[in-house]
Each structure stands twice: as structure tokens, then as C-alpha cells.
Design a protein around this motif. Structure first.
Motif, mmCIF file in Angstrom:
data_model
loop_
_atom_site.group_PDB
_atom_site.id
_atom_site.type_symbol
_atom_site.label_atom_id
_atom_site.label_comp_id
_atom_site.label_asym_id
_atom_site.label_seq_id
_atom_site.Cartn_x
_atom_site.Cartn_y
_atom_site.Cartn_z
ATOM 1 N N SER A 41 0.832 -1.205 0.000
ATOM 2 C CA SER A 41 0.000 0.000 0.000
ATOM 3 C C SER A 41 0.868 1.257 0.000
ATOM 4 N N ALA A 44 2.424 1.644 -3.470
ATOM 5 C CA ALA A 44 1.417 2.041 -4.448
ATOM 6 C C ALA A 44 1.052 3.517 -4.287
ATOM 7 N N THR A 45 0.998 3.976 -3.047
ATOM 8 C CA THR A 45 0.701 5.389 -2.806
ATOM 9 C C THR A 45 1.797 6.281 -3.375
ATOM 10 N N GLY A 48 1.600 5.946 -7.464
ATOM 11 C CA GLY A 48 0.458 6.448 -8.225
ATOM 12 C C GLY A 48 -0.505 7.293 -7.447
ATOM 13 N N SER A 51 -5.379 7.225 -4.938
ATOM 14 C CA SER A 51 -6.444 6.670 -5.776
ATOM 15 C C SER A 51 -6.054 5.339 -6.406
ATOM 16 N N GLN A 52 -4.753 5.062 -6.483
ATOM 17 C CA GLN A 52 -4.298 3.837 -7.140
ATOM 18 C C GLN A 52 -4.144 2.663 -6.172
ATOM 19 N N LEU A 55 -6.791 -0.044 -6.563
ATOM 20 C CA LEU A 55 -6.628 -0.889 -7.746
ATOM 21 C C LEU A 55 -5.571 -1.963 -7.523
ATOM 22 N N VAL A 56 -4.481 -1.583 -6.870
ATOM 23 C CA VAL A 56 -3.419 -2.558 -6.604
ATOM 24 C C VAL A 56 -3.915 -3.628 -5.639
ATOM 25 N N HIS A 108 6.860 0.797 -10.052
ATOM 26 C CA HIS A 108 5.856 1.005 -11.090
ATOM 27 C C HIS A 108 4.580 0.286 -10.675
ATOM 28 N N LEU A 109 3.448 0.885 -10.983
ATOM 29 C CA LEU A 109 2.183 0.296 -10.575
ATOM 30 C C LEU A 109 1.976 -1.096 -11.167
ATOM 31 N N TRP A 110 2.442 -1.297 -12.413
ATOM 32 C CA TRP A 110 2.240 -2.601 -13.039
ATOM 33 C C TRP A 110 2.982 -3.685 -12.272
ATOM 34 N N ALA A 113 1.064 -4.310 -8.992
ATOM 35 C CA ALA A 113 -0.171 -5.044 -9.286
ATOM 36 C C ALA A 113 0.123 -6.507 -9.603
#
Length: 413
Positions: A41, A44-45, A48, A51-52, A55-56, A108-110, A113
Motif C-alpha cells: 500500500s 502504491a501510494t 500512483g 487513488s491507485q 486498484l493494486v 511502477h504500478l504494473w 499489481a
């Protein structure tokens, strides 16, 4: 029969070295999950924005829910210890590779995720395996104690894990926290390899995975105790596995207690749950377990309504402790009843059903929490939680097989 496949001698679970090794592995694994989730978390914060994060997190939650029933089939087909060992190994490798990637380049978010997705798939297999292990490492008369010890482990991990994650995130960033989580999974893996398990004879001819899943669901549906017990578990835990925490935040804000007041009530809940777990760990036996479970749910229902109506923070703290005590007591008893009533060959699939009920039903209430509190106030939300819990208690009392359910009596070796 190998050294890993031996019968467990009859002795109190808290004095059984084999059970304690399993408990050590379980505690390390849960703590690793806590550290991983917080680090994920956080990363991810940073990568992105707030808000992202959802999604993660959803990237892991969705496959876990979708694949949970299939995970039960895997646990029963290949054995829970083997599946748990493999799950810890995969998580250890994946999280250490992620730590290395974050050390070499920005997050990176990808990537986050993808890591969450892999963990979600692994969790779908690991959770039923973890639930199916206790009857393989101890005797049936010790399962309530083991469930109490498991509750203590969860409380300890949830208390220590965030402190460790916070300290490591400050000192070493997300990659450092991922590395610590990987070490915890490695400790769990190494310890789990030393746990002895009792083998269970499987069917002479295996069906397809889909056929085994249908067979497991049919087994639950036709079982006179498990069928209503699964419904009771789903109803009793759908509020207290997440939505109540959100409701508590809104209740504290509505009453002007602030974050400190919210923390006091949440801490009281944890203290009550810890007390119930400790009580069931040392208690030799819980007589009339089915009736005791229903009684605990009745008190939990009253406590939830009382919490919503609490006129002061002091009263709310008292109700929080009461709810933690009785809901923890009921959860431990339902877990022990599931494990003693289920044929070991089906325990992975049965655990997957109960876990799916808990994880699948609880998220349905999350959107309702905010809407209910906004329209009618926090007291109405907690009254609704009490009503759901009351329904679970009523079912426990109405079904004779549940009301008369007993746990085996401990007989010392």
C-alpha cells in the motif's frame, strides 16, 4: 511412513512441540502478510497516489476470491502441508525479487499489481491448506485449543507486524519492507518443513478437479452439522471481518471522540479477542460447544447494538471489549466444530467454503457502511450488525445438530 508422517501423541496442545512448531510457522507467515500488505500500500501510494492503492489491492483480492474454492481442491488433493510449504516458497521468492526490483528502479504500478496478483492466487491455495492443517498435527480433542492458539498468533502478528513495517519503511523504504516480509516467509517455510503430519487415506481413484469441487460442495450441503454451520459462520463474521472497523471510524467521528477514541475502542476489541483466545487455549474443554457458540453470538449482537448507542467513550470501550471477547469466543468454537465434524479428506474444500463466505460476504457491506451512517447514523449501522449476528445466533439455537454439537473431551496420554 516417513518421519514427517507420524501420529501425534495426546497432550495439551500448548505443550506439544509439533504444534508449537506449526504455530511458529503460522505466526511468521501472518506477520509476513501484514508487513507485505502495508509495504504494498505504501509503495502504491508513492507510485500512483492514494487513488491507485485500491486498484493494486483489488489485483490481489479478486483472484483470491475467484479461486478460493479451487484452492480447497488443491489442498485436499496434494495435502495441506505440501501446499502450505509450496505457498510460502513462492511468496518468499516473489517478494524478494520484488524487493530487488524496487532497489534497482523506482516502483511502477504494473509491478506492484503483478506482485499483488501472484499473492492473491497463492492465498487462494494457501488459506484452505492452513485451515486443513490442524487436524493433521494434533488430536481432535485439542482442536479448540489450537484454534485459540491460532487466534493469539493472529493478534500478535497484527500488533507487531505494523510496528515492524513502519520502522523498516522509514529506514529502508518499500524494498526493505519487502525484504523483511520475504525473510518472514522463509522462516515460516523452514519451520513448516519440520512439522509432523498424520497422513489421510485418499480415494483410490481421483476425479477431475471440477468433479472433486462438486463432491466437496455436495458434502457440505448434505452434512447435517456443516451445512447450517457454514451459514452461521458467514452471518456472524460478515460484519466483524472488516465493516465494523469502518463503522467504528465513522462512529468516533460522529460522536466527536476523534482518532484517539477510535483507537481506544479498537484496542479494547483486540484485548477482548485476545482474552477469549487465551481462555480457549488453556481450557480443558468447552461443554455444549454449539449452545455456547449461540450464546456468545447473542451477547455479541447485544454488544453491537450497545456500542452504537454508547453515550460516552468509556461505555463504548467497555462494549468494544465485550464484543471482542464474545465474537472471538464464537469464532474459535465455530472453527473447532468445522475441523472436528469434517472428514479430513474434505477439510480443504470445506475450509475454502467457509473462508469464501467470510471474504466474499464482508466486502458487500463496505459500500453500505458509509451510506447507512450518512443517512441514518452510526447507531443504525451497528444495530444492523447486531441484527445479522442475532440471526446467526437464532439459527444456531434453532437447528438441533448445531445446538447439541459437542467437542471431543481431552484424555491425557
Amino acid at each position: 511412513m516417513s518421519a514427517q508422517d507420524v501420529a501425534v501423541p495426546a497432550r495439551p496442545a500448548y505443550r506439544d512441540a509439533n504444534v508449537l512448531r506449526w504455530l511458529t510457522a503460522y505466526t511468521a507467515s501472518v506477520a509476513g502478510d501484514v508487513v507485505f500488505f502495508l509495504a504494498l500500500s505504501w509503495a502504491a501510494t508513492r507510485a500512483g497516489g492514494p487513488s491507485q492503492v485500491g486498484l493494486v489491492v483489488a489485483a490481489g483480492a479478486v483472484p483470491r476470491a475467484v479461486l478460493m474454492l479451487g484452492g480447497g481442491v488443491v489442498a485436499d488433493r496434494f495435502g495441506p502441508r505440501r501446499v502450505a510449504v509450496l505457498s510460502d516458497g513462492v511468496r518468499c521468492v516473489v517478494i524478494l525479487l520484488a524487493a530487488a526490483a524496487l532497489a534497482l528502479a523506482p516502483a511502477h504500478l504494473w509491478l506492484l499489481a503483478l506482485v499483488a496478483l501472484i499473492f492473491g492466487v497463492v492465498d487462494a491455495v494457501a488459506m484452505p491448506a492452513v485451515g486443513a492443517l490442524p487436524p493433521r498435527i494434533t488430536t481432535a480433542d485439542q482442536l479448540a485449543r489450537v484454534q485459540g492458539m491460532r487466534g493469539l498468533s493472529i493478534r500478535l502478528s497484527n500488533a507487531v507486524g505494523p510496528l515492524v513495517a513502519g520502522a523498516v519503511l522509514v529506514a529502508g523504504g518499500a524494498e526493505g519492507a519487502f525484504a523483511v516480509a520475504g525473510v518472514l516467509f522463509a522462516v515460516s517455510l523452514a519451520t513448516l518443513l519440520t512439522v509432523r503430519v498424520t497422513p489421510v487415506a485418499g480415494p483410490s481413484q481421483r476425479d477431475s478437479a471440477r468433479g472433486e469441487l462438486r463432491d466437496g460442495l455436495r458434502y457440505v450441503r448434505r452434512h447435517r452439522l456443516l451445512a447450517p454451520l457454514v451459514v452461521v459462520i458467514g452471518l456472524s463474521e460478515m460484519c466483524f471481518s472488516g465493516p465494523v472497523a469502518t463503522g467504528l471510524v465513522l462512529l468516533a467521528d460522529e460522536r466527536g471522540w476523534g482518532a484517539v477514541g477510535m483507537g481506544w475502542v479498537a484496542s479494547a476489541f483486540s484485548v477482548g479477542a485476545t482474552a477469549s483466545a487465551l481462555l480457549l487455549t488453556v481450557a480443558p474443554r468447552v461443554p455444549r460447544a454449539g449452545a455456547a457458540m449461540a450464546a456468545a453470538l447473542l451477547v455479541t449482537a447485544a454488544g453491537a447494538v450497545g456500542l452504537g448507542q454508547a453515550p460516552s467513550l468509556t461505555v463504548a470501550v467497555a462494549f468494544g471489549a465485550l464484543i471482542g471477547l464474545t465474537s472471538g469466543f464464537a469464532t474459535t468454537l465455530t472453527g473447532a466444530l468445522v475441523q472436528t465434524a469434517t472428514d479430513p479428506r474434505y477439510l480443504g474444500r470445506v475450509t475454502s467454503v467457509t473462508t469464501l463466505c467470510t471474504l466474499g460476504l464482508a466486502p458487500v457491506l463496505f459500500p453500505a457502511v458509509g451510506i447507512t451512517v450518512e443517512l441514518w447514523g452510526a447507531a443504525t449501522f451497528f444495530a444492523g450488525c447486531g441484527a445479522i449476528c442475532l440471526l446467526a445466533a437464532a439459527l444456531g439455537l434453532a437447528v438441533p445438530a448445531l445446538r447439541r454439537a459437542e467437542l471431543p473431551e481431552f484424555k491425557a496420554a
